[in-house]
Write a protein that holds these residues in place. Structure first.
Motif, short mmCIF file in Angstrom:
data_model
loop_
_atom_site.label_atom_id
_atom_site.label_comp_id
_atom_site.label_asym_id
_atom_site.label_seq_id
_atom_site.Cartn_x
_atom_site.Cartn_y
_atom_site.Cartn_z
N TYR A 2 -3.36 42.08 -9.41
CA TYR A 2 -1.93 41.91 -9.16
C TYR A 2 -1.67 41.08 -7.91
N ARG A 68 3.21 39.96 -11.31
CA ARG A 68 3.47 40.59 -12.61
C ARG A 68 4.03 42.00 -12.38
N THR A 71 4.62 44.67 -15.16
CA THR A 71 3.35 45.21 -15.67
C THR A 71 2.81 46.25 -14.71
N TRP A 74 4.93 49.54 -15.02
CA TRP A 74 4.66 50.37 -16.18
C TRP A 74 3.28 51.01 -16.12
N ARG A 75 2.34 50.39 -15.44
CA ARG A 75 1.00 50.95 -15.34
C ARG A 75 0.85 51.91 -14.16
#
Length: 239
Positions: A2, A68, A71, A74-75
């Motif tokens: 990330y 991101r 992403t 959500w993770r």
């Protein structure tokens, strides 16, 4: 994964967050075991809120600098739950999961490669925090777990999957802690088994490499001797 900025931030805050999580654990334990009043209760509550503020700050910064971003969001819903839920009084159980998750997240990278040390430390921490949580839930329920010593014994029984049945939780909160501890016990057995298997494979691999190296050395020596013999035959006078 990330971005480098996020990786640098996580490296910088590893130890501060571990210390904050330990302070959080100390205040949580004081509230349950010492049942403090007055100034002590106020100090414990201030420590809980201050350390929680650090966890919240860490989450906000990581979300802001992560590449991101959606992403990552959500993770890392568990991270959001960790900072969003523990301050609600009806959800004191979340403090149990908060402490475990925070310390595991930050010490996991620091102790990578030291599996035995990490396993022992994580097990002791999990037993202690689970005992605190179940004692908090069960002490006034009239069930068999009425002292912290009972809770510690129950936690050891449960995490090792022994389960004598002499102590057991009767409240919903206590049973939720029990489920988490059962899963943790299975995971612990898996880690120990995997560590032992890895050690055996490593030892066999080292011995195989040593044997292979010895064989290669012998072959090279034989090649050298054969080459010398060929040279001697070439140089020998013919009859």
């Amino acid at each position: 994964m990330y971005g480098e900025r996020l990786a640098r931030w996580e490296r910088k805050v590893e130890w501060p967050l571990v210390i904050a999580a330990l302070l959080f654990l100390a205040a949580y334990a004081a509230q349950i075991l010492a049942t403090p009043e007055g100034v002590v209760e106020t100090v414990a509550e201030v420590v809980l809120k201050a350390t929680w503020a650090l966890f919240l700050l860490d989450y906000v910064v990581r979300l802001a600098i992560a590449e991101r971003r959606w992403t990552w969001f959500w993770r890392h819903l568990l991270d959001l739950a960790i900072v969003a839920l523990p301050m609600f009084r009806p959800l004191r159980l979340m403090r149990f999961f908060t402490i475990i998750a925070l310390i595991q997240r930050n010490t996991g990278t620091m102790l990578r490669g030291r599996v035995a040390m990490f396993t022992i430390g994580a097990t002791a921490l999990t037993v202690f925090v689970a005992a605190l949580a179940v004692y908090d839930a069960e002490q006034s329920s009239g069930g068999p777990i009425s002292t912290f010593g009972d809770a510690v014994w129950w936690a050891f029984e449960t995490i090792t999957t022994v389960g004598y049945g002499d102590y057991y939780p009767v409240t919903v909160t206590g049973r939720i802690v029990a489920v988490g501890l059962m899963v943790g016990g299975i995971a612990l057995i898996g880690v120990v088994t995997a560590t032992l298997a890895s050690w055996i494979v490593q030892r066999v691999s080292v011995e195989a490499e040593e044997a292979s190296a010895a064989t290669e050395t012998q072959v090279e020596a034989l090649r050298g001797e054969i080459a010398e013999l060929k040279q001697m035959l070439r140089e020998a006078p013919r009859a």
